[in-house]
Write a protein that holds these residues in place. Structure first.
Motif, mmCIF file in Angstrom:
data_model
loop_
_atom_site.group_PDB
_atom_site.id
_atom_site.type_symbol
_atom_site.label_atom_id
_atom_site.label_comp_id
_atom_site.label_asym_id
_atom_site.label_seq_id
_atom_site.Cartn_x
_atom_site.Cartn_y
_atom_site.Cartn_z
ATOM 1 N N VAL A 258 -0.681 -4.271 5.439
ATOM 2 C CA VAL A 258 0.754 -4.237 5.737
ATOM 3 C C VAL A 258 1.021 -4.758 7.137
ATOM 4 N N ARG A 259 0.269 -4.245 8.119
ATOM 5 C CA ARG A 259 0.524 -4.597 9.511
ATOM 6 C C ARG A 259 0.212 -6.064 9.810
ATOM 7 N N GLY B 264 3.682 -9.816 2.988
ATOM 8 C CA GLY B 264 5.067 -10.241 3.137
ATOM 9 C C GLY B 264 5.979 -9.036 3.286
ATOM 10 N N THR B 265 7.253 -9.232 3.072
ATOM 11 C CA THR B 265 8.221 -8.133 3.139
ATOM 12 C C THR B 265 7.952 -7.146 2.013
ATOM 13 N N LEU B 266 7.847 -5.874 2.338
ATOM 14 C CA LEU B 266 7.609 -4.859 1.306
ATOM 15 C C LEU B 266 8.889 -4.562 0.553
ATOM 16 N N HIS B 267 8.733 -4.248 -0.750
ATOM 17 C CA HIS B 267 9.895 -3.802 -1.513
ATOM 18 C C HIS B 267 9.652 -2.473 -2.215
ATOM 19 N N ARG C 231 4.492 6.962 5.682
ATOM 20 C CA ARG C 231 4.920 6.632 7.046
ATOM 21 C C ARG C 231 3.820 5.867 7.790
ATOM 22 N N TRP C 232 2.588 6.349 7.646
ATOM 23 C CA TRP C 232 1.482 5.780 8.417
ATOM 24 C C TRP C 232 1.126 4.365 7.953
ATOM 25 N N VAL C 233 1.094 4.163 6.647
ATOM 26 C CA VAL C 233 0.732 2.847 6.117
ATOM 27 C C VAL C 233 1.832 1.815 6.382
ATOM 28 N N THR C 234 3.083 2.200 6.159
ATOM 29 C CA THR C 234 4.176 1.227 6.280
ATOM 30 C C THR C 234 4.681 1.077 7.710
#
Length: 334
Positions: free
Chosen positions: A133-134, A139-142, A178-181
């Protein structure tokens, strides 16, 4: 390094065994209200046995692991901080969020680190998902999907004191989302039901729940939890972006059976308990704590982090009770 352990129940004894296997730990100092538990740990690990938290903190420990009952967490965290001893405390910080806020205020500005035990932050799969993710490769998460399904419910006494499934079980999903995203949850809508143990219903709790979380960038997270999953302990996460998608927990010990013709995955023996699923993560978590104690890294999960997951749990609890969407700010205190 001398590490103290307060509480030698299921998770405390597991931590003692893990710490005993770390090269950097020279000696354990243990304490438990049940004298036989402390004695057994002393004999098994060559640990020093003391009869109180005060005696443990006076025994020259470099760090202390709090694995006692939840009601004792605030006092033990603050005792460690007041003694200048770094603390790793199992979640939650306190039984109520109000008490947790008081702990946060009490440790604010202090130089003694406190780490709260959210073990998924140290699982290799979740670490890799966060990195993906980071790095921007998704790409943009949905959409994010997070699942925790236990093979069987805890005993009635545990359920009665747990604070409910969102505070006790789902809170792990809330923290790891929270931590992953790297995003915050702004609004929740939760549903729940009871299809199993009567004592869960009698406690005013649900045994199976779903929650839709809206993140502050518009990403939708779907959280699924149950106390009843006959095939085993199922913890997974999917992260879907415009460029790519990844999954955590999609491996041979996944407790799920495919009915597609010719498909043999997963082929391994399913995970049957959280200590099986996260044995390596717990070792990494306790290794990280020894680095916190040594002063070579900051706390990887602070009191403030833990409370953020707790506010999401509070919002879901209210949403389930009142059958409506709840903004997290609506329940936040302090």
């Amino acid at each position: 390094m001398r590490i103290g352990i307060l509480g030698l129940g299921r998770i405390g004894a597991f931590h003692a065994e893990t710490l005993f296997g770390l090269d950097v730990v020279d000696l354990l100092v243990v304490c438990d209200p049940v004298a036989d538990a402390a004695k057994a740990a002393g004999e098994r690990f060559g640990a020093d046995v003391v009869d109180s938290a005060e005696a443990l903190l006076d025994a020259g420990v470099d760090g202390v692991v709090v694995a006692a009952a939840t009601d004792a967490h605030p006092a033990l965290i603050l005792a460690g901080v007041d003694a200048g001893v770094p603390v790793l405390c199992e979640k939650p910080v306190a039984r109520t969020m109000s008490e947790g806020v008081q702990v946060l205020k009490a440790v604010a500005g202090r130089d003694v680190p406190v780490q709260i035990g959210f073990n998924r932050r140290f699982d290799a799969g979740f670490v890799a998902a966060r990195d993906a993710v980071r790095s921007g490769e998704l790409g943009t998460l949905h959409t994010v999907r997070s699942t925790t399904l236990d093979p069987a419910p805890p005993p009635a006494a545990y359920i009665a004191a747990s604070g409910g499934i969102f505070r006790d079980c789902s809170v792990h999903d809330f923290d790891i989302i929270r931590w992953v995203t790297g995003r915050e949850v702004t609004e929740v809508y939760a549903v729940g039901g009871n299809r199993g143990a009567d004592y869960i219903r009698a406690a005013g709790d649900a045994d199976t729940t779903g929650a839709v979380l809206t993140l502050d960038d518009g990403t939708i997270a779907v959280v699924s939890n149950s106390r009843h999953n006959g095939r085993g302990h199922d913890v997974r996460m999917e992260i879907h972006g415009f460029e790519d998608s990844v999954a955590v927990g999609l491996e041979d010990k996944l407790p799920l059976r495919s009915v597609e013709p010719g498909v043999t995955f997963p082929a391994g023996t399913p995970h049957d308990f959280f200590m099986d699923r996260f044995a390596d993560a717990y070792r990494a978590e306790l290794t990280a704590f020894t680095e916190v104690v040594a002063g070579t890294r900051p706390s990887p999960c602070t009191v403030a982090d833990a409370l953020e997951a707790g506010w999401i749990a509070e919002a879901c609890t209210l949403s389930l009770r009142e059958h409506r969407p709840v903004r997290v700010e609506e329940v936040r205190e302090g």
